[in-house]
Design a protein around this motif. Structure first.
Motif, PDB file in Angstrom:
ATOM      1  N   ALA A   1       0.817  -1.215   0.000  1.00 27.57           N
ATOM      2  CA  ALA A   1       0.000   0.000   0.000  1.00 27.57           C
ATOM      3  C   ALA A   1       0.853   1.267   0.000  1.00 27.57           C
ATOM      4  O   ALA A   1       0.474   2.285  -0.594  1.00 27.57           O
ATOM      5  CB  ALA A   1      -0.938  -0.009   1.204  1.00 27.57           C
ATOM      6  N   ASP A   2       2.013   1.201   0.642  1.00 29.52           N
ATOM      7  CA  ASP A   2       2.875   2.385   0.716  1.00 29.52           C
ATOM      8  C   ASP A   2       3.596   2.672  -0.601  1.00 29.52           C
ATOM      9  O   ASP A   2       3.910   3.825  -0.901  1.00 29.52           O
ATOM     10  CB  ASP A   2       3.906   2.210   1.834  1.00 29.52           C
ATOM     11  CG  ASP A   2       3.273   2.194   3.218  1.00 29.52           C
ATOM     12  OD1 ASP A   2       2.213   2.826   3.384  1.00 29.52           O
ATOM     13  OD2 ASP A   2       3.830   1.544   4.122  1.00 29.52           O
ATOM     14  N   THR A   3       3.886   1.626  -1.373  1.00 30.02           N
ATOM     15  CA  THR A   3       4.656   1.802  -2.609  1.00 30.02           C
ATOM     16  C   THR A   3       3.794   1.744  -3.859  1.00 30.02           C
ATOM     17  O   THR A   3       4.301   1.901  -4.973  1.00 30.02           O
ATOM     18  CB  THR A   3       5.763   0.735  -2.709  1.00 30.02           C
ATOM     19  OG1 THR A   3       5.164  -0.577  -2.718  1.00 30.02           O
ATOM     20  CG2 THR A   3       6.714   0.836  -1.519  1.00 30.02           C
ATOM     21  N   TYR A   4       2.478   1.523  -3.672  1.00 35.96           N
ATOM     22  CA  TYR A   4       1.611   1.361  -4.840  1.00 35.96           C
ATOM     23  C   TYR A   4       1.618   2.597  -5.742  1.00 35.96           C
ATOM     24  O   TYR A   4       1.669   2.477  -6.965  1.00 35.96           O
ATOM     25  CB  TYR A   4       0.166   1.044  -4.421  1.00 35.96           C
ATOM     26  CG  TYR A   4      -0.759   1.112  -5.607  1.00 35.96           C
ATOM     27  CD1 TYR A   4      -0.803   0.069  -6.528  1.00 35.96           C
ATOM     28  CD2 TYR A   4      -1.522   2.262  -5.861  1.00 35.96           C
ATOM     29  CE1 TYR A   4      -1.601   0.151  -7.652  1.00 35.96           C
ATOM     30  CE2 TYR A   4      -2.324   2.343  -6.984  1.00 35.96           C
ATOM     31  CZ  TYR A   4      -2.359   1.288  -7.873  1.00 35.96           C
ATOM     32  OH  TYR A   4      -3.136   1.373  -9.002  1.00 35.96           O
ATOM     33  N   GLY A   5       1.552   3.792  -5.144  1.00 36.20           N
ATOM     34  CA  GLY A   5       1.486   5.008  -5.959  1.00 36.20           C
ATOM     35  C   GLY A   5       2.648   5.120  -6.927  1.00 36.20           C
ATOM     36  O   GLY A   5       2.471   5.445  -8.102  1.00 36.20           O
TER      37      GLY A   5
END
Length: 264
Positions: free
Chosen positions: A148-152
């Motif tokens: 979730a933290d690296t998805y962007g």
């Protein structure tokens, strides 16, 4: 030699018509295509210099992650087919029950004959399948693990690669049409229907899985484990719309506002 000296790379996401596309690439490129079927050839490929790969191959097709383009000096265009995540997992489940030669066939026949009975505990005990059934497209297209933290950052990488032409990803027909436009395949060439679950004889007693017949609990579990893939597929759909390759997606969902404004 392909058009314009380009190397074509097919990133095969399991249960997304990849076997049929791989066979189509084999028919097109013959001995100048590398697949993942032979570990010795893959190891030899990895040991080559970029110049040696340029001379030996015009296509790479198989279960490879993003990054193959860095192994060539020639221009590379990468393509892949996507599928709604819950449908993909259902197809994967059916395939494991139907294909007796698969290493996981016996385990599935013993421990999970109805995908509606899927639990987090069952998945935790089977890390290989957990990886295959959880956000696989994100890892394949980003070339690394995604959370979730690296998805962007992963989404931006994929969208940027699509916009500058290095990556073409979408439903099967979109990809086939693009291959024809590129001159990689002829107007009458098309992938077959290889490795479809329904084409395999029944080899064990199990309940056929589909998104429509899954229990609400199992459907929610699979969707939750693939929520990043679902977000990425939506961003891919909007990007294909912006590029003129697809109709406007029906649901904007989590697509970033900037992308929506550009598409409007």
């Amino acid at each position: 030699m392909p058009p314009d000296d380009t190397v074509y790379v097919h990133l095969h996401v399991p249960k997304c018509a990849g076997t049929s596309l791989n066979k189509l690439m084999k028919r097109r490129f013959g001995d100048r295509v590398l697949t993942g079927d032979d570990p010795a050839k893959v190891a030899a490929f990895e040991a080559m210099s970029n110049a040696e790969r340029d001379a030996a191959y015009d296509c790479v097709a198989g279960h490879f992650p993003w990054g193959v383009h860095e192994k060539f000096g020639r221009p590379v265009r990468t393509f892949s087919v996507v599928r709604e995540p819950v449908s993909r997992v259902c197809s994967y489940f059916n395939f494991l029950h139907l294909w007796r030669q698969h290493p996981s066939h016996e385990m599935m026949a013993r421990t999970l004959t109805d995908l509606s009975d899927l639990t987090p505990e069952w998945l935790r005990g089977r890390p290989g399948l957990r990886q295959q059934w959880s956000n696989f497209a994100c890892r394949a297209y980003a070339g690394r693990g995604v959370n979730a933290d690296t998805y962007g950052a992963a989404e931006r990488q994929v969208v940027d690669a699509m916009r500058d032409g290095r990556l073409v990803v979408g439903p099967l027909q979109l990809v086939v049409d693009w291959l024809r436009e590129e001159g990689v395949i002829g107007p009458d060439d098309a992938p077959g229907h290889d490795n479809r679950s329904r084409d395999h004889p029944v080899t064990s007693a199990f309940v056929w899985a589909s998104p429509e017949t899954l229990s609400p609990r199992a459907h929610a579990l699979i969707a939750r484990r693939n929520r990043l893939d679902a977000a990425l597929l939506e961003a891919i759909g909007w990007t294909n719309f912006v590029l003129g390759r697809a109709e406007r997606p029906a649901d904007a969902g989590v697509v970033e506002g900037a992308q929506r404004r550009e598409a409007a």
